[in-house]
Design a protein around this motif. Sequence first.
Motif, PDB file in Angstrom:
ATOM      1  N   VAL A   1       4.385  14.252   3.508  1.00  0.00           N
ATOM      2  CA  VAL A   1       3.872  15.675   3.841  1.00  0.00           C
ATOM      3  C   VAL A   1       2.449  15.691   3.631  1.00  0.00           C
ATOM      4  O   VAL A   1       1.711  16.174   4.366  1.00  0.00           O
ATOM      5  N   LYS A   2       2.280  15.523   2.376  1.00  0.00           N
ATOM      6  CA  LYS A   2       0.979  15.517   1.808  1.00  0.00           C
ATOM      7  C   LYS A   2      -0.203  14.839   2.710  1.00  0.00           C
ATOM      8  O   LYS A   2      -1.311  15.585   3.046  1.00  0.00           O
ATOM      9  N   GLU A   3       0.074  13.524   2.962  1.00  0.00           N
ATOM     10  CA  GLU A   3      -0.882  12.877   3.465  1.00  0.00           C
ATOM     11  C   GLU A   3      -1.025  13.292   5.268  1.00  0.00           C
ATOM     12  O   GLU A   3      -2.040  13.372   5.564  1.00  0.00           O
ATOM     13  N   LEU A   4       0.044  13.637   5.376  1.00  0.00           N
ATOM     14  CA  LEU A   4      -0.075  14.136   7.080  1.00  0.00           C
ATOM     15  C   LEU A   4      -0.868  15.586   7.125  1.00  0.00           C
ATOM     16  O   LEU A   4      -1.600  15.797   7.930  1.00  0.00           O
ATOM     17  N   LEU A   5      -0.520  16.300   6.290  1.00  0.00           N
ATOM     18  CA  LEU A   5      -1.180  17.709   6.250  1.00  0.00           C
ATOM     19  C   LEU A   5      -2.589  17.734   5.808  1.00  0.00           C
ATOM     20  O   LEU A   5      -3.475  18.205   6.717  1.00  0.00           O
ATOM     21  N   GLU A   6      -2.913  16.763   5.026  1.00  0.00           N
ATOM     22  CA  GLU A   6      -4.356  16.581   4.791  1.00  0.00           C
ATOM     23  C   GLU A   6      -5.121  16.061   6.081  1.00  0.00           C
ATOM     24  O   GLU A   6      -6.367  16.395   6.372  1.00  0.00           O
ATOM     25  N   ASN A   7      -4.442  15.049   6.835  1.00  0.00           N
ATOM     26  CA  ASN A   7      -5.115  14.657   8.126  1.00  0.00           C
ATOM     27  C   ASN A   7      -5.272  15.833   9.133  1.00  0.00           C
ATOM     28  O   ASN A   7      -6.285  15.887   9.801  1.00  0.00           O
ATOM     29  N   ALA A   8      -3.968  16.526   9.205  1.00  0.00           N
ATOM     30  CA  ALA A   8      -4.166  17.842  10.079  1.00  0.00           C
ATOM     31  C   ALA A   8      -5.210  18.781   9.696  1.00  0.00           C
ATOM     32  O   ALA A   8      -6.233  19.194  10.690  1.00  0.00           O
TER      33      ALA A   8
ATOM     34  N   ALA B   1       0.836  -1.150   0.036  1.00  0.00           N
ATOM     35  CA  ALA B   1       0.044  -0.025   0.014  1.00  0.00           C
ATOM     36  C   ALA B   1       0.781   1.133   0.112  1.00  0.00           C
ATOM     37  O   ALA B   1       0.331   2.421  -0.628  1.00  0.00           O
ATOM     38  N   ALA B   2       2.025   1.375   0.603  1.00  0.00           N
ATOM     39  CA  ALA B   2       2.788   2.166   0.762  1.00  0.00           C
ATOM     40  C   ALA B   2       3.476   2.538  -0.522  1.00  0.00           C
ATOM     41  O   ALA B   2       3.762   3.841  -1.056  1.00  0.00           O
ATOM     42  N   GLY B   3       3.750   1.569  -1.577  1.00  0.00           N
ATOM     43  CA  GLY B   3       3.986   1.821  -2.874  1.00  0.00           C
ATOM     44  C   GLY B   3       3.078   2.649  -3.630  1.00  0.00           C
ATOM     45  O   GLY B   3       3.641   3.357  -4.600  1.00  0.00           O
ATOM     46  N   GLU B   4       1.842   2.721  -3.293  1.00  0.00           N
ATOM     47  CA  GLU B   4       0.765   3.617  -4.079  1.00  0.00           C
ATOM     48  C   GLU B   4       0.708   4.791  -3.364  1.00  0.00           C
ATOM     49  O   GLU B   4       0.569   5.937  -4.072  1.00  0.00           O
ATOM     50  N   VAL B   5       1.112   5.173  -2.043  1.00  0.00           N
ATOM     51  CA  VAL B   5       0.677   6.437  -1.544  1.00  0.00           C
ATOM     52  C   VAL B   5       1.910   7.100  -1.119  1.00  0.00           C
ATOM     53  O   VAL B   5       2.052   8.435  -1.321  1.00  0.00           O
ATOM     54  N   VAL B   6       3.169   6.297  -0.779  1.00  0.00           N
ATOM     55  CA  VAL B   6       4.140   7.239  -0.439  1.00  0.00           C
ATOM     56  C   VAL B   6       5.430   7.077  -1.479  1.00  0.00           C
ATOM     57  O   VAL B   6       6.110   6.071  -1.800  1.00  0.00           O
ATOM     58  N   GLU B   7       5.335   8.164  -2.376  1.00  0.00           N
ATOM     59  CA  GLU B   7       6.246   7.895  -3.419  1.00  0.00           C
ATOM     60  C   GLU B   7       7.696   8.481  -2.923  1.00  0.00           C
ATOM     61  O   GLU B   7       8.838   8.246  -3.474  1.00  0.00           O
ATOM     62  N   ARG B   8       7.503   9.614  -2.243  1.00  0.00           N
ATOM     63  CA  ARG B   8       8.774  10.380  -1.980  1.00  0.00           C
ATOM     64  C   ARG B   8       8.224  11.040  -0.632  1.00  0.00           C
ATOM     65  O   ARG B   8       7.299  11.153  -0.113  1.00  0.00           O
ATOM     66  N   PRO B   9       9.423  11.744   0.176  1.00  0.00           N
ATOM     67  CA  PRO B   9       9.022  12.395   1.217  1.00  0.00           C
ATOM     68  C   PRO B   9       7.988  13.452   1.059  1.00  0.00           C
ATOM     69  O   PRO B   9       6.868  13.644   2.021  1.00  0.00           O
ATOM     70  N   ALA B  10       7.791  14.075  -0.091  1.00  0.00           N
ATOM     71  CA  ALA B  10       6.643  15.287  -0.304  1.00  0.00           C
ATOM     72  C   ALA B  10       5.267  14.363  -0.114  1.00  0.00           C
ATOM     73  O   ALA B  10       4.178  14.996   0.163  1.00  0.00           O
ATOM     74  N   SER B  11       5.357  13.061  -0.686  1.00  0.00           N
ATOM     75  CA  SER B  11       4.079  12.233  -0.305  1.00  0.00           C
ATOM     76  C   SER B  11       3.478  11.906   1.162  1.00  0.00           C
ATOM     77  O   SER B  11       2.520  12.256   1.398  1.00  0.00           O
TER      78      SER B  11
END
Length: 622
Positions: free
Chosen positions: A27-34, A15-25
Amino acid sequence: MPIRQLPAHLINQIAAGEVVERPASVVKELLENALDAGSTRIEIDIEQGGGKRIRIRDNGGGIPQTELALALSRHATSKIASLDDLEQVRSLGFRGEALPSIASVSRLILSSRHSEAPQGWKLFGDGQEIFDEPEPVAHATGTTVDVVDLFFNIPARRKFLKTEKTEFGHIEDMVRKLALSRFDVGFELNHNQKNTLRLRPVDDRSGAERRVADICGSAFVEQSLYLDYEAAGLRLWGWVGLPTFSRSQADLQYFYVNSRNVRDKLISHAVKQAYQDVMYHGRHPAFVLFLELNPQLVDVNAHPTKQEVRFREGRLVHDFLFRTLHQALADIRPGDEAGAPTQLPVQTHEPPASPEENPPQSPFFKGGGEERRPVYQAQYQPRLQMPVREQMAAYQQLYQPVVPTTITPLSPSPLEGEGAGGEGYSSDMPPLGFAIAQLHGVYILAQNATGLVVVDMHAAHERITYEYLKQSMAQDAIRSQPLLVPGSLNMSKKEADHAEQHADTFRALGFELDRLGLEKLTIRAVPSLLKESDTEALVRDVLADLITHGESSRIQNAMNEILATMACHGSVRANRKLSITEMNALLRDMERTERSGQCNHGRPTWTHMSLDQIDKLFLRGR
């Protein structure tokens, strides 16, 4: 190999291969949760481009102690509970895969304090489904996610990371995108203990423009147009760059659907079409636009990263975007201030039934109802004073020796005997002012209330003539010319089926097509203006557009190219001496003509220098 159940750790890494491409990915997921947690202040700390550490702290509602383990479990979320919720997603993140996926490829520490809890708790995540008991921790209300050593257990993925500077650049771009989506939230970004971005929350338009200037540059705000328009249950607002403020790359384009940053082919096509008649070839427009609509009308579950969306009424959205932006750009007149609200025409037709549920309110302005924001309305541009034939006849006088008494001005102008700053100039001077001289037979020099106006007379007259020709053709409709020898066209069955389904569309555009077989068409009539064109290639291109987008503007664009050529050859040439009366007539027509700020090729037709700018050139006042 036998069929077997994959371990939880491997499932999370897949699943991480789809969601986590690089550090910016991450940051995006965590900021959206925030943001979904109701935060008004978010701090992002990055070390070594995100490869070493990513820490995001917010002041949202927090996570209760009993739910910390669930937050790190797959398919666990507080944002949807049923299929109905999935069909009208209002949050940014909802899959429940981000945190467990990130934890499976890093050393993650989740610390949080719920708004009703006396203290905070933290939990360590390693991608497994079994967790230790949470530990107490001193923490303010909100959540902190600390991601250390990203991809430490997947060396192959870590090798694909770029340099520290490049990875942080992607993180900074991601933070800027999200910061534009929520003006009511403050953002602070630090890299290696050094602050690089600090944005305070704002709740009014002036504050929002300051944030847009911080992210996109002050030049964009100064040379952009603010618009706010809604119809048929859709609302479009934001800033669109003037055609003269174009870019060599599409690097200053931000589009948000219900506060979600997206890149969609349908949206890009609509925006490109709106700018087509005013943008120089090979250039790209700049914009920060927000589309709001009922969440039931958009599917945000089309891609794991949620960068792509699907509209249930794609044609309605496309037409709304195109017509709104096209009219906004057409209504720009000399004297309109960049950044001023665009007054778009009132809908004269009955709009489609709007959804039962109103679209979500934007956090741009606080409050509700009519006080939340104004809806700008105005009437359509009045018709020009002279028909096309008489107008062209009047301008043909410009090709004759200068005899001022033979030219009838199209609008009141100052007497030729009055000086540039004489008493004959009234206080309500028009935006382009009044002509005072002609420079090298190419430029018109005019004085307005604030300074000097320089006009490229050929480019300006070219746009005026072009708009007259388009208006004339629209009034007379498109005329067809039957072919003496009909042309045959071989194509696929799918293309032939669409040609038959859209027969009325082709007929309205001046084409007459008949189907001779499963994979064969015959062309019996073509538009008169396109009789010398490659009509077979044009029909194929139009069919490709109809199959992809449901509509096509290729025929109209081809006609416009011919009209633009006619306008270019029929416009006043350089080194043609004009009288003051003739120059003023041209200025008044520019003020009445749509898109008069650019010629048919996208180049500017006039520029302005204020008295302050001129004074600085000569060091006056120092």
